[in-house]
Design an enzyme around this catalytic site. Sequence first.
Site, PDB file in Angstrom:
ATOM      1  N   LYS A  67       0.839  -1.185   0.000  1.00 47.64           N
ATOM      2  CA  LYS A  67       0.000   0.000   0.000  1.00 47.64           C
ATOM      3  C   LYS A  67       0.882   1.245   0.000  1.00 47.64           C
ATOM      4  O   LYS A  67       1.809   1.363   0.808  1.00 47.64           O
ATOM      5  CB  LYS A  67      -0.908   0.015   1.230  1.00 47.64           C
ATOM      6  CG  LYS A  67      -1.981  -1.061   1.224  1.00 47.64           C
ATOM      7  CD  LYS A  67      -3.084  -0.716   0.240  1.00 47.64           C
ATOM      8  CE  LYS A  67      -4.227  -1.719   0.307  1.00 47.64           C
ATOM      9  NZ  LYS A  67      -5.359  -1.324  -0.552  1.00 47.64           N
ATOM     10  N   LYS A 112     -13.240  -7.772  -5.942  1.00 52.05           N
ATOM     11  CA  LYS A 112     -13.590  -8.164  -4.577  1.00 52.05           C
ATOM     12  C   LYS A 112     -15.060  -8.547  -4.545  1.00 52.05           C
ATOM     13  O   LYS A 112     -15.916  -7.804  -5.023  1.00 52.05           O
ATOM     14  CB  LYS A 112     -13.298  -7.011  -3.617  1.00 52.05           C
ATOM     15  CG  LYS A 112     -11.828  -6.599  -3.654  1.00 52.05           C
ATOM     16  CD  LYS A 112     -11.577  -5.288  -2.948  1.00 52.05           C
ATOM     17  CE  LYS A 112     -10.089  -4.911  -3.049  1.00 52.05           C
ATOM     18  NZ  LYS A 112      -9.795  -3.578  -2.482  1.00 52.05           N
TER      19      LYS A 112
END
Length: 329
Positions: free
Chosen positions: A113, A217
């Site tokens: 990230k 997702k």
Amino acid sequence: MSPRPHRVYHRGPLAGLEAWAVAIPMALRYRRLQERRAVLLRGPAGWGEFSPFEEYRDPIAARWLGSGLESARHPLPSPRRDRIPVNVTVPPIEPESAKRLVAASGCRTAKVKVAEEGQSFMDDVARVAAVREALGDRGFLRIDVNGAWGVGEASNRLRALEEFNLQYVEQPCATLRELAELRPRTPIPIAADESIRSGATPEEVLDSGGVDMLVMKVQPMGGVTRMLGWASRTGLPVIPSSALETSVGLATGLAAAAALPELPYACGLATASLLAADVVRRPLAAEDGEMRLDRPSPAPELLERWQPEEEVTSHMIARLERVAELLRE
């Protein structure tokens, strides 16, 4: 025997389901969360999860609920594989911690990230460098920007990161138009995540010309069936990933990964370790860079252990019921 559910529904969009609210503390800093809240739904086909982030408005959360309802009411698709390769997810932590996390994971692929609010690009570079060192030259390294960069900024920063041999960059810019503008400016493949959930159709994603692969997702896509259908219409490689669920939600991500015709990249499903606890006795975890296909059920004592305070529970259940009403329309 399970503790009593917070709600049992006999009519309406939630008919035939039981609902438990849980709040799991975080083990690592992620999305500035201190705990992960979820409503778990038990139905005739098993367990589903409803855990949209607090800032998501009800129409967006409705897709997450559609996923939970599907999992609780309908069987999961037939698998094509029973082992799923996965990456370790590296939150915006300091470099030495990132290096230890990757080394301990056993994974050959890491997703880092970057572009965290309050951190500099040099913080990102140091974290990426530490992860590359931990992986070695043969490991696969990818970064996730969450749409935080403009086109020029992304072009310059990706140029600076080329030395780390990135497998791909996930959502460097916010929109499909920006991704298409960036695409000719970098040799690094571009994966779309948030921009495919902004109302775009599969055909629009393909026509944009700015996307090489899809990070998908299950909850945000609206369920396993919708996700698999969406993927088949694009023909692009798919990386099933987690929305930071409990193991109940992760199981649906594993089911989607197991059902895809091809699975060329490691999936972002090994996120149970970001939570300090779980609702199942054996959380879904990676071993030597893979996860076994499994669908564990919550343990009664853990449902009871992670019940939030009454005020929080009431808020979560009220949101569930409010969002469910949108499914009538």
